[in-house]
Motif scaffolding. Structure first.
Motif, PDB file in Angstrom:
ATOM      1  N   ARG A 138       0.832  -1.204   0.000  1.00  6.17           N
ATOM      2  CA  ARG A 138       0.000   0.000   0.000  1.00  6.17           C
ATOM      3  C   ARG A 138       0.867   1.256   0.000  1.00  6.17           C
ATOM      4  O   ARG A 138       0.592   2.226  -0.697  1.00  6.17           O
ATOM      5  CB  ARG A 138      -0.930  -0.010   1.217  1.00  6.17           C
ATOM      6  CG  ARG A 138      -1.850   1.181   1.310  1.00  6.17           C
ATOM      7  CD  ARG A 138      -2.748   1.117   2.541  1.00  6.17           C
ATOM      8  NE  ARG A 138      -2.069   0.851   3.796  1.00  6.17           N
ATOM      9  CZ  ARG A 138      -1.380   1.767   4.496  1.00  6.17           C
ATOM     10  NH1 ARG A 138      -1.284   3.000   4.051  1.00  6.17           N
ATOM     11  NH2 ARG A 138      -0.802   1.438   5.631  1.00  6.17           N
ATOM     12  N   ARG A 139       1.959   1.235   0.762  1.00  2.58           N
ATOM     13  CA  ARG A 139       2.860   2.392   0.830  1.00  2.58           C
ATOM     14  C   ARG A 139       3.576   2.604  -0.516  1.00  2.58           C
ATOM     15  O   ARG A 139       3.712   3.739  -0.964  1.00  2.58           O
ATOM     16  CB  ARG A 139       3.872   2.214   1.970  1.00  2.58           C
ATOM     17  CG  ARG A 139       3.204   2.318   3.347  1.00  2.58           C
ATOM     18  CD  ARG A 139       4.159   2.018   4.489  1.00  2.58           C
ATOM     19  NE  ARG A 139       5.246   2.979   4.607  1.00  2.58           N
ATOM     20  CZ  ARG A 139       5.162   4.141   5.229  1.00  2.58           C
ATOM     21  NH1 ARG A 139       4.018   4.511   5.791  1.00  2.58           N
ATOM     22  NH2 ARG A 139       6.206   4.933   5.306  1.00  2.58           N
ATOM     23  N   ARG A 140       4.000   1.514  -1.167  1.00  4.90           N
ATOM     24  CA  ARG A 140       4.639   1.644  -2.487  1.00  4.90           C
ATOM     25  C   ARG A 140       3.654   2.191  -3.516  1.00  4.90           C
ATOM     26  O   ARG A 140       4.024   2.977  -4.379  1.00  4.90           O
ATOM     27  CB  ARG A 140       5.195   0.304  -2.970  1.00  4.90           C
ATOM     28  CG  ARG A 140       6.522  -0.068  -2.416  1.00  4.90           C
ATOM     29  CD  ARG A 140       7.145  -1.240  -3.149  1.00  4.90           C
ATOM     30  NE  ARG A 140       6.238  -2.342  -3.385  1.00  4.90           N
ATOM     31  CZ  ARG A 140       5.978  -3.320  -2.519  1.00  4.90           C
ATOM     32  NH1 ARG A 140       6.562  -3.333  -1.337  1.00  4.90           N
ATOM     33  NH2 ARG A 140       5.139  -4.287  -2.834  1.00  4.90           N
ATOM     34  N   GLU A 141       2.407   1.764  -3.414  1.00  7.93           N
ATOM     35  CA  GLU A 141       1.389   2.264  -4.349  1.00  7.93           C
ATOM     36  C   GLU A 141       1.255   3.782  -4.226  1.00  7.93           C
ATOM     37  O   GLU A 141       1.258   4.507  -5.220  1.00  7.93           O
ATOM     38  CB  GLU A 141       0.050   1.580  -4.108  1.00  7.93           C
ATOM     39  CG  GLU A 141      -1.024   2.034  -5.072  1.00  7.93           C
ATOM     40  CD  GLU A 141      -2.325   1.268  -4.914  1.00  7.93           C
ATOM     41  OE1 GLU A 141      -3.172   1.424  -5.819  1.00  7.93           O
ATOM     42  OE2 GLU A 141      -2.522   0.545  -3.922  1.00  7.93           O
ATOM     43  N   ARG A 142       1.155   4.270  -2.988  1.00  7.19           N
ATOM     44  CA  ARG A 142       1.007   5.722  -2.789  1.00  7.19           C
ATOM     45  C   ARG A 142       2.284   6.466  -3.180  1.00  7.19           C
ATOM     46  O   ARG A 142       2.216   7.520  -3.810  1.00  7.19           O
ATOM     47  CB  ARG A 142       0.625   6.024  -1.333  1.00  7.19           C
ATOM     48  CG  ARG A 142       0.422   7.498  -1.071  1.00  7.19           C
ATOM     49  CD  ARG A 142      -0.729   8.070  -1.905  1.00  7.19           C
ATOM     50  NE  ARG A 142      -0.879   9.485  -1.667  1.00  7.19           N
ATOM     51  CZ  ARG A 142      -1.136  10.373  -2.615  1.00  7.19           C
ATOM     52  NH1 ARG A 142      -1.328   9.984  -3.872  1.00  7.19           N
ATOM     53  NH2 ARG A 142      -1.236  11.650  -2.331  1.00  7.19           N
ATOM     54  N   MET A 143       3.454   5.938  -2.810  1.00  7.98           N
ATOM     55  CA  MET A 143       4.717   6.584  -3.189  1.00  7.98           C
ATOM     56  C   MET A 143       4.850   6.617  -4.711  1.00  7.98           C
ATOM     57  O   MET A 143       5.302   7.616  -5.276  1.00  7.98           O
ATOM     58  CB  MET A 143       5.918   5.859  -2.568  1.00  7.98           C
ATOM     59  CG  MET A 143       6.137   6.173  -1.107  1.00  7.98           C
ATOM     60  SD  MET A 143       6.732   7.847  -0.796  1.00  7.98           S
ATOM     61  CE  MET A 143       8.444   7.679  -1.276  1.00  7.98           C
ATOM     62  N   GLY A 144       4.446   5.538  -5.374  1.00 13.20           N
ATOM     63  CA  GLY A 144       4.489   5.504  -6.833  1.00 13.20           C
ATOM     64  C   GLY A 144       3.620   6.582  -7.446  1.00 13.20           C
ATOM     65  O   GLY A 144       3.981   7.202  -8.445  1.00 13.20           O
ATOM     66  N   GLU A 145       2.454   6.831  -6.839  1.00 15.68           N
ATOM     67  CA  GLU A 145       1.573   7.907  -7.303  1.00 15.68           C
ATOM     68  C   GLU A 145       2.236   9.261  -7.107  1.00 15.68           C
ATOM     69  O   GLU A 145       2.249  10.097  -8.004  1.00 15.68           O
ATOM     70  CB  GLU A 145       0.248   7.885  -6.535  1.00 15.68           C
ATOM     71  CG  GLU A 145      -0.642   6.717  -6.843  1.00 15.68           C
ATOM     72  CD  GLU A 145      -1.851   6.637  -5.917  1.00 15.68           C
ATOM     73  OE1 GLU A 145      -2.069   7.563  -5.109  1.00 15.68           O
ATOM     74  OE2 GLU A 145      -2.578   5.630  -6.000  1.00 15.68           O
ATOM     75  N   LEU A 146       2.786   9.469  -5.908  1.00 16.86           N
ATOM     76  CA  LEU A 146       3.392  10.767  -5.589  1.00 16.86           C
ATOM     77  C   LEU A 146       4.623  11.047  -6.442  1.00 16.86           C
ATOM     78  O   LEU A 146       4.863  12.191  -6.826  1.00 16.86           O
ATOM     79  CB  LEU A 146       3.756  10.831  -4.102  1.00 16.86           C
ATOM     80  CG  LEU A 146       2.575  10.819  -3.135  1.00 16.86           C
ATOM     81  CD1 LEU A 146       3.046  10.639  -1.701  1.00 16.86           C
ATOM     82  CD2 LEU A 146       1.747  12.085  -3.278  1.00 16.86           C
ATOM     83  N   LEU A 147       5.397  10.011  -6.736  1.00 14.03           N
ATOM     84  CA  LEU A 147       6.619  10.189  -7.532  1.00 14.03           C
ATOM     85  C   LEU A 147       6.357  10.123  -9.034  1.00 14.03           C
ATOM     86  O   LEU A 147       7.235  10.441  -9.834  1.00 14.03           O
ATOM     87  CB  LEU A 147       7.656   9.123  -7.139  1.00 14.03           C
ATOM     88  CG  LEU A 147       8.198   9.224  -5.714  1.00 14.03           C
ATOM     89  CD1 LEU A 147       9.011   7.982  -5.364  1.00 14.03           C
ATOM     90  CD2 LEU A 147       9.024  10.486  -5.550  1.00 14.03           C
ATOM     91  N   GLY A 148       5.156   9.689  -9.418  1.00 14.03           N
ATOM     92  CA  GLY A 148       4.818   9.599 -10.833  1.00 14.03           C
ATOM     93  C   GLY A 148       5.460   8.425 -11.545  1.00 14.03           C
ATOM     94  O   GLY A 148       5.690   8.469 -12.753  1.00 14.03           O
TER      95      GLY A 148
END
Length: 183
Positions: A138-148
């Protein structure tokens, strides 16, 4: 008008991209990319540059990997699953014009030797709870969104951080935002 050619999966993706921005596309015809399509992508890269924009699913990731291995200098744009979701399914063709524009504004290119000084290390992912953590996916999913850079498993996430030249400062800012959101 976007100068680079945008690699998409099919005709509906081309329609969506052209609706959102002025651009030329190359359609892969799905994840079984033929040699003729790969040669066109190589030629496009040499002449204009290439941006890969595929669906945020396994076949889209397979296409991205095949193109990246064949044309290592291509750029990448990512849509999150939420951005690419409609009642009819998940894919570039279901994304809003605004989501496609945002993805193309956040386009990422491959790393260079100069970028290695501030590259993300495996230990950075561990400390951030992006691997070996009960909520790491879940954290990687959100970080992936934030980092594009989209969602990926731990190993692929690290590879993308390197490939797309995510700096420690960008990483720290995204991590701080994620933690402020309580994730």
């Amino acid at each position: 008008m976007i100068h680079e050619m945008i690699v998409v999966e099919g005709k509906d993706d081309t329609t969506a991209v052209r609706r959102a921005v002025g651009a030329d596309t190359i359609e892969t015809g799905g994840s079984a990319i033929g040699e003729d399509v790969l040669r066109r992508i190589e030629l496009a890269y040499e002449r204009r540059g290439v941006i890969v924009l595929t669906d945020p699913d396994a076949p889209g990731e397979r296409i991205r990997k095949i193109v990246s291995e064949r044309v290592p200098g291509c750029k990448h744009a990512f849509l999150t699953k939420d951005e690419a979701r409609s009642s009819k399914g998940i894919g570039v063709e279901h994304a809003s014009d605004e989501a496609i524009r945002r993805a193309l504004e956040r386009v990422r290119g491959p790393e260079t030797n100069e970028d290695r000084a501030s590259e993300i290390e495996w230990s950075d992912l561990l400390q951030a709870g992006l691997i070996v953590h009960q909520a790491s996916a879940r954290r990687r999913e959100r970080m992936g969104e934030l980092l594009g850079i989209g969602y990926a498993n731990g190993k692929q996430f690290h590879k993308r951080c390197l490939m797309f030249r995510i700096t420690k400062a960008e990483f720290a800012a995204a991590l701080e935002q994620m933690e402020q959101e309580g994730r």
